[in-house]
Scaffold this motif. Structure first.
Motif, PDB file in Angstrom:
ATOM      1  N   MET A   1       4.762  10.477  15.216  1.00  0.00           N
ATOM      2  CA  MET A   1       5.581  11.284  14.290  1.00  0.00           C
ATOM      3  C   MET A   1       5.314  10.961  12.823  1.00  0.00           C
ATOM      4  N   THR A   2       4.430   9.992  12.563  1.00  0.00           N
ATOM      5  CA  THR A   2       4.249   9.541  11.182  1.00  0.00           C
ATOM      6  C   THR A   2       2.789   9.635  10.751  1.00  0.00           C
ATOM      7  N   THR A   3       2.620   9.722   9.460  1.00  0.00           N
ATOM      8  CA  THR A   3       1.264   9.715   8.907  1.00  0.00           C
ATOM      9  C   THR A   3       1.284   9.068   7.522  1.00  0.00           C
TER      10      THR A   3
ATOM     11  N   ASN B   1      -1.362   4.089   0.896  1.00  0.00           N
ATOM     12  CA  ASN B   1      -2.655   3.435   1.156  1.00  0.00           C
ATOM     13  C   ASN B   1      -2.614   2.472   2.341  1.00  0.00           C
ATOM     14  N   PHE B   2      -2.357   2.990   3.498  1.00  0.00           N
ATOM     15  CA  PHE B   2      -2.527   2.210   4.729  1.00  0.00           C
ATOM     16  C   PHE B   2      -2.753   3.183   5.874  1.00  0.00           C
TER      17      PHE B   2
ATOM     18  N   ARG C   1      -2.393   2.150  12.479  1.00  0.00           N
ATOM     19  CA  ARG C   1      -2.430   0.696  12.609  1.00  0.00           C
ATOM     20  C   ARG C   1      -1.068   0.075  12.296  1.00  0.00           C
ATOM     21  N   VAL C   2      -0.352   0.671  11.358  1.00  0.00           N
ATOM     22  CA  VAL C   2       0.864   0.046  10.830  1.00  0.00           C
ATOM     23  C   VAL C   2       2.117   0.346  11.662  1.00  0.00           C
TER      24      VAL C   2
ATOM     25  N   GLY D   1       0.811  -1.220   0.000  1.00  0.00           N
ATOM     26  CA  GLY D   1       0.000   0.000   0.000  1.00  0.00           C
ATOM     27  C   GLY D   1       0.844   1.270   0.000  1.00  0.00           C
ATOM     28  N   GLY D   2       2.160   1.110   0.256  1.00  0.00           N
ATOM     29  CA  GLY D   2       3.037   2.286   0.197  1.00  0.00           C
ATOM     30  C   GLY D   2       3.668   2.409  -1.179  1.00  0.00           C
ATOM     31  N   LEU D   3       4.277   3.542  -1.441  1.00  0.00           N
ATOM     32  CA  LEU D   3       5.003   3.722  -2.699  1.00  0.00           C
ATOM     33  C   LEU D   3       6.492   3.666  -2.373  1.00  0.00           C
ATOM     34  N   TRP D   4       7.129   2.562  -2.738  1.00  0.00           N
ATOM     35  CA  TRP D   4       8.541   2.334  -2.395  1.00  0.00           C
ATOM     36  C   TRP D   4       9.326   2.163  -3.686  1.00  0.00           C
TER      37      TRP D   4
END
Ligand code: BTN
Length: 270
Positions: free
Chosen positions: A171-173, A157-158, A162-163, A76-79
């Motif tokens: 500190m993250t979004t 997309n997550f 939760r992750v 769901g992430g862009l890596w």
């Protein structure tokens, strides 16, 4: 909305559909899962991959960040990692990470209306929380950079809550968390590659100062009290400016002015 639009999985064909670039993303190497796209791209580069080629993965099992940190990379992430082979004698590879963070900040703002912020040296934040990390790795031949691998990770997309583990949750979004919906990952990739190519070309023609000027428009941390940490010491002070080489100018509490160079420092706004 179609199911495919909401899918967490990347579609290789869609990753290049309608891409309006000359070089970037003209060759895309895709895998559902790799250890790290940076490692993969470095290997491709050593085998002769050209400028603009990209390695992209659905998930990374050993995603890496600056300071040897782990980079959590769920589906769901862009890596992805972009291979650059700068022609000019570029003695400051860190400049290229400013190019990348500016391109990400502009793209997320233009595509999704988010109020993005750049944070020295190369993070992109939304609402003070990190949404994107950039990890550039240069290999040199004499003094000239031979290859530069630009690794970009965007939490997309997550659900960030939760992750991410408790230790970094505050500190993250992610895009999903900020927008309350999922986005089409392939479209984000295409728009970002277009922006990256345009910003990179601008940099090669006009130089770093012009990039830095744009980057500072997003740099809300300037003028704030910050804490700069490297492995051995913590320094607090006012983030006064970023100098022409990309170093942070810190006005320390004792009145001293310190130029902090990217590499082994992290910065926390207080
Ligand atoms: C950081 O903030 O420390 C940088 C994180 C960079 C993560 C990206 S994800 C794609 C590429 N592959 C990696 O292993 N790291 C970068």
């Amino acid at each position: 909305m179609k199911t495919s639009v909401m899918s967490e999985r990347l579609n290789l064909v869609k990753l290049q559909e309608g891409l309006r670039t000359r070089l970037f993303g003209r060759s895309v190497f895709f895998s559902e899962e790799v250890a790290s796209t940076n490692e993969w791209a470095k290997k491709l580069a050593s085998q002769g991959a050209r400028e603009g080629w990209v390695a992209i993965a659905g998930t990374q099992t050993h995603g890496r960040g600056r300071l040897d940190r782990e980079w959590i990379s769920p589906l769901g992430g862009l890596w992805f990692s972009l291979i650059l082979r700068p022609k000019r004698r570029l003695t400051k590879p860190a400049n290229l990470t400013f190019v990348a963070s500016l391109a990400v900040a502009e793209t997320l703002h233009e595509q999704y209306g988010l109020r993005t912020q750049t944070k020295w040296p190369n993070d992109v934040l939304v609402n003070e929380r990190k949404i994107c990390g950039i990890f550039g790795e240069a290999s040199t031949l004499g003094k000239k950079i031979n290859t530069f691998v630009l690794g970009i990770g965007i939490n997309a997309n997550f659900d960030a809550e939760r992750v991410f583990p408790e230790s970094i949750r505050a500190m993250t979004t992610s895009l999903e968390t900020e927008l309350n919906r999922r986005i089409q990952l392939e479209e984000l990739f295409i728009r970002l590659l277009e922006k990256l190519e345009a910003t990179y070309l601008h940099y090669t023609k006009r130089g770093f100062s012009s990039i830095l000027k744009q980057w500072k428009k997003y740099a809300d941390f300037l003028g704030q009290r910050v804490e700069v940490t490297d492995r051995n010491e913590k320094v607090t002070g006012l983030a006064f400016d970023v100098d022409k080489d990309g170093a942070l100018i810190l006005l320390q509490d004792d009145g001293a002015c310190k130029h902090v160079f990217a590499g082994d420092v992290s910065l926390r706004t207080k």
